[in-house]
Scaffold this motif. Structure first.
Motif, PDB file in Angstrom:
ATOM      1  N   SER A  82       5.116  -4.661  -2.965  1.00  0.00           N
ATOM      2  CA  SER A  82       6.019  -4.147  -1.936  1.00  0.00           C
ATOM      3  C   SER A  82       7.040  -5.313  -1.556  1.00  0.00           C
ATOM      4  CB  SER A  82       5.491  -3.051  -1.263  1.00  0.00           C
ATOM      5  OG  SER A  82       4.561  -4.303  -0.497  1.00  0.00           O
ATOM      6  N   GLU A  83       7.501  -6.439  -2.351  1.00  0.00           N
ATOM      7  CA  GLU A  83       8.850  -7.195  -1.397  1.00  0.00           C
ATOM      8  C   GLU A  83       8.001  -7.132   0.086  1.00  0.00           C
ATOM      9  OE1 GLU A  83      12.058  -4.617  -2.408  1.00  0.00           O
ATOM     10  OE2 GLU A  83      11.936  -5.690  -4.843  1.00  0.00           O
ATOM     11  N   TRP A  84       7.286  -7.523   0.258  1.00  0.00           N
ATOM     12  CA  TRP A  84       6.783  -7.577   1.592  1.00  0.00           C
ATOM     13  C   TRP A  84       7.606  -6.415   2.943  1.00  0.00           C
ATOM     14  CZ3 TRP A  84       2.911 -11.164   2.568  1.00  0.00           C
ATOM     15  CH2 TRP A  84       2.577 -11.635   1.852  1.00  0.00           C
ATOM     16  N   ARG A  85       7.770  -5.107   2.278  1.00  0.00           N
ATOM     17  CA  ARG A  85       8.340  -4.145   3.125  1.00  0.00           C
ATOM     18  C   ARG A  85       7.388  -3.023   3.999  1.00  0.00           C
ATOM     19  NH1 ARG A  85      12.599  -2.253  -1.330  1.00  0.00           N
ATOM     20  NH2 ARG A  85      12.817  -0.751  -0.087  1.00  0.00           N
ATOM     21  N   ASP A  86       8.352  -3.127   4.988  1.00  0.00           N
ATOM     22  CA  ASP A  86       7.316  -1.755   5.904  1.00  0.00           C
ATOM     23  C   ASP A  86       8.002  -0.963   5.381  1.00  0.00           C
ATOM     24  OD1 ASP A  86       6.377  -0.359   6.852  1.00  0.00           O
ATOM     25  OD2 ASP A  86       7.338  -0.694   9.203  1.00  0.00           O
ATOM     26  N   LEU A  87       6.695  -0.353   4.314  1.00  0.00           N
ATOM     27  CA  LEU A  87       6.947   1.347   3.104  1.00  0.00           C
ATOM     28  C   LEU A  87       6.861   2.583   4.202  1.00  0.00           C
ATOM     29  CD1 LEU A  87       5.123   0.175   0.022  1.00  0.00           C
ATOM     30  CD2 LEU A  87       7.854   0.205   0.658  1.00  0.00           C
ATOM     31  N   ALA A  88       5.977   2.026   5.128  1.00  0.00           N
ATOM     32  CA  ALA A  88       5.456   3.400   6.114  1.00  0.00           C
ATOM     33  C   ALA A  88       7.386   3.908   7.257  1.00  0.00           C
ATOM     34  CB  ALA A  88       4.949   3.312   7.354  1.00  0.00           C
ATOM     35  N   SER A  89       7.852   2.805   7.450  1.00  0.00           N
ATOM     36  CA  SER A  89       9.026   2.818   9.086  1.00  0.00           C
ATOM     37  C   SER A  89      10.106   2.946   8.022  1.00  0.00           C
ATOM     38  CB  SER A  89       9.136   1.828   9.237  1.00  0.00           C
ATOM     39  OG  SER A  89       8.449   1.593  10.611  1.00  0.00           O
ATOM     40  N   GLU A  90       9.905   2.051   6.883  1.00  0.00           N
ATOM     41  CA  GLU A  90      11.376   2.586   6.176  1.00  0.00           C
ATOM     42  C   GLU A  90      11.619   4.477   5.185  1.00  0.00           C
ATOM     43  OE1 GLU A  90      13.144   0.292   1.668  1.00  0.00           O
ATOM     44  OE2 GLU A  90      11.066  -1.009   3.194  1.00  0.00           O
ATOM     45  N   GLN A 118      -0.239  -5.858   6.450  1.00  0.00           N
ATOM     46  CA  GLN A 118      -0.854  -4.436   6.682  1.00  0.00           C
ATOM     47  C   GLN A 118      -1.052  -3.279   5.092  1.00  0.00           C
ATOM     48  OE1 GLN A 118       1.021  -2.847  10.513  1.00  0.00           O
ATOM     49  NE2 GLN A 118      -0.839  -3.390  11.442  1.00  0.00           N
ATOM     50  N   TYR A 119      -2.233  -2.198   4.994  1.00  0.00           N
ATOM     51  CA  TYR A 119      -1.957  -1.185   4.065  1.00  0.00           C
ATOM     52  C   TYR A 119      -2.749   0.123   4.919  1.00  0.00           C
ATOM     53  CZ  TYR A 119      -4.760   0.706   0.450  1.00  0.00           C
ATOM     54  OH  TYR A 119      -4.865   1.256  -0.787  1.00  0.00           O
ATOM     55  N   GLY A 120      -2.588   1.380   4.299  1.00  0.00           N
ATOM     56  CA  GLY A 120      -3.216   2.157   5.415  1.00  0.00           C
ATOM     57  C   GLY A 120      -2.681   3.055   4.685  1.00  0.00           C
ATOM     58  N   ASN A 121      -2.927   4.405   5.471  1.00  0.00           N
ATOM     59  CA  ASN A 121      -2.358   5.364   5.200  1.00  0.00           C
ATOM     60  C   ASN A 121      -1.419   5.913   6.526  1.00  0.00           C
ATOM     61  OD1 ASN A 121      -3.964   6.305   3.614  1.00  0.00           O
ATOM     62  ND2 ASN A 121      -5.715   6.191   4.664  1.00  0.00           N
ATOM     63  N   ALA A 122       0.056   6.994   5.923  1.00  0.00           N
ATOM     64  CA  ALA A 122       0.836   7.517   7.385  1.00  0.00           C
ATOM     65  C   ALA A 122       1.384   8.547   6.973  1.00  0.00           C
ATOM     66  CB  ALA A 122       2.498   6.543   6.132  1.00  0.00           C
ATOM     67  N   ILE A 123       1.263   9.711   8.181  1.00  0.00           N
ATOM     68  CA  ILE A 123       1.495  10.396   8.751  1.00  0.00           C
ATOM     69  C   ILE A 123       3.372  10.846   9.146  1.00  0.00           C
ATOM     70  CG2 ILE A 123       1.091  12.287   9.751  1.00  0.00           C
ATOM     71  CD1 ILE A 123      -1.694  11.788   9.944  1.00  0.00           C
ATOM     72  N   LEU A 124       3.983  11.398   7.791  1.00  0.00           N
ATOM     73  CA  LEU A 124       5.613  11.415   8.430  1.00  0.00           C
ATOM     74  C   LEU A 124       5.441  12.959   9.104  1.00  0.00           C
ATOM     75  CD1 LEU A 124       5.468   9.193   6.892  1.00  0.00           C
ATOM     76  CD2 LEU A 124       7.489  10.205   5.738  1.00  0.00           C
ATOM     77  N   SER A 125       6.435  13.365   9.650  1.00  0.00           N
ATOM     78  CA  SER A 125       6.677  14.490  10.775  1.00  0.00           C
ATOM     79  C   SER A 125       7.879  14.916  10.727  1.00  0.00           C
ATOM     80  CB  SER A 125       5.611  15.338  11.572  1.00  0.00           C
ATOM     81  OG  SER A 125       6.085  16.026  12.256  1.00  0.00           O
ATOM     82  N   LYS A 126       8.433  15.996   9.881  1.00  0.00           N
ATOM     83  CA  LYS A 126      10.405  16.019  10.653  1.00  0.00           C
ATOM     84  C   LYS A 126      10.159  17.235  12.645  1.00  0.00           C
ATOM     85  CE  LYS A 126      12.005  18.256   6.157  1.00  0.00           C
ATOM     86  NZ  LYS A 126      12.004  18.707   5.787  1.00  0.00           N
ATOM     87  N   TYR A 127       8.665  17.671  13.192  1.00  0.00           N
ATOM     88  CA  TYR A 127       8.402  17.848  14.442  1.00  0.00           C
ATOM     89  C   TYR A 127       8.094  16.521  15.074  1.00  0.00           C
ATOM     90  CZ  TYR A 127       8.308  22.715  12.308  1.00  0.00           C
ATOM     91  OH  TYR A 127       8.522  24.357  12.080  1.00  0.00           O
ATOM     92  N   PRO A 128       8.128  17.469  15.974  1.00  0.00           N
ATOM     93  CA  PRO A 128       7.387  16.311  16.931  1.00  0.00           C
ATOM     94  C   PRO A 128       6.192  15.708  17.474  1.00  0.00           C
ATOM     95  CG  PRO A 128       9.162  17.314  18.403  1.00  0.00           C
ATOM     96  CD  PRO A 128       8.653  18.632  16.913  1.00  0.00           C
ATOM     97  N   ILE A 129       5.901  14.476  17.462  1.00  0.00           N
ATOM     98  CA  ILE A 129       4.544  14.130  17.246  1.00  0.00           C
ATOM     99  C   ILE A 129       3.399  14.158  18.472  1.00  0.00           C
ATOM    100  CG2 ILE A 129       2.601  12.192  16.423  1.00  0.00           C
ATOM    101  CD1 ILE A 129       4.609  11.947  14.068  1.00  0.00           C
ATOM    102  N   LEU A 130       3.047  14.920  19.047  1.00  0.00           N
ATOM    103  CA  LEU A 130       1.491  14.721  20.904  1.00  0.00           C
ATOM    104  C   LEU A 130       2.011  13.277  20.535  1.00  0.00           C
ATOM    105  CD1 LEU A 130       2.280  18.658  21.580  1.00  0.00           C
ATOM    106  CD2 LEU A 130       4.264  17.240  21.583  1.00  0.00           C
TER     107      LEU A 130
END
Length: 283
Positions: A82-90, A118-130
């Motif tokens: 994955s070209e050493w990239r941060d896929l979660a943030s990107e 790091q390798y794992g799972n991500a959650i993306l949200s359009k709403y605020p995360i509390l």
């Protein structure tokens, strides 16, 4: 899920037409809030053709028009595939969404001055995360010799504020092996965590379960949660010629399921699952 990709050169198929033009951020009706959620195993950025292409995945995910989406097989500076990239943030930045990343594996950097692998799972949200937490469930590591089942992180939870509805969203990726023992333990851990965390708030479990809906190890889930695709013929894997459903949106009993879809795209080796839900705000 780690499987070899097909070698044919394929391009992503637009999924927007399948989902229609209904906005994801629908108006509330009294206490009701409409929420679109999705789950997608992104295969570390590679499509069904095995080609790494983040832009292709951005477009596939954007077409889902989801308010909240859980991603599995997410690399963060993991390795060359994955070209050493941060896929979660990107991905989050490209989609204009908030993100919480829950690593399963967190290793020393390959060289001084480099970020951790790091390798794992991500959650993306359009709403605020509390609230965020990366829970541990039973795992059988692929990174150590002679592993034994033991607690390890990689079960992220976020609480999103969806127009006043506080929704607990969990992202998971269950064990891929043919032996269901670890998955059975993971299901027990999942239900325990959700029982301790959710209270009366709506709960949504998203992920790649690596088992078919009628698998005995998944049965305890269906005593507590609703499988939003139950009874439907849609399959999710492999993306080009899907012959099994192993990707899920499951919800607590207070959540109403309005519609579900499995859009067609070859941006990964899995297909995404999308569910339109109604949750309550306030109590």
């Amino acid at each position: 899920m780690r499987r070899s990709s097909l070698t044919a050169a394929l391009v992503a198929v637009s999924v927007g037409a399948m989902l229609g033009t209904q906005p994801a951020l629908a108006e509330t009706n009294g206490r009701d809030v409409q929420l679109r959620v999705a789950t997608y195993n992104i295969h570390a950025g590679a499509g069904e053709d095995g080609r790494f292409d983040v832009a292709r995945q951005v477009e596939a995910i954007r077409s889902l028009n989801a308010d909240v989406i859980a991603l599995q097989e997410v690399d963060v500076h993991w390795d060359a595939r994955s070209e050493w990239r941060d896929l979660a943030s990107e991905l989050a930045t490209a989609l204009g969404m908030r993100v919480f990343f829950g690593p399963i594996y967190d290793s020393d950097p390959p060289a001084d001055g480099k970020p951790r692998k790091q390798y794992g799972n991500a959650i993306l949200s359009k709403y605020p995360i509390l609230y965020t937490q990366n829970h541990s469930i039973t795992r059988l590591s692929t990174q150590t010799p002679n592993p034994v089942p033991e607690p390890a992180p990689g079960f992220p939870e976020v609480v999103v504020n969806a127009k006043g509805a506080h929704v607990h969203v969990y992202g998971t990726h269950l064990d891929y092996r043919g032996d269901p023992t670890v998955r059975r333990l993971q299901v027990a851990d999942t239900l325990k965590i959700m029982a301790e965390r959710g209270g009366q708030d709506p709960q949504v479990l998203l992920g790649d379960f690596n088992a078919r809906p009628d698998a005995p190890e998944l049965a305890p889930l269906w005593t507590e949660l609703t499988d939003t695709m139950a009874g439907k013929p849609d399959m999710t894997y492999p993306a080009k010629t899907p012959d099994r459903r192993i990707d899920y949106v499951a919800v607590s009993r207070s959540v109403r399921v309005r519609a579900t879809q499995v859009p067609s795209t070859l941006a990964s080796d899995h297909l995404p699952v999308v569910a339109d839900l109604t949750v309550k705000r306030g109590r």
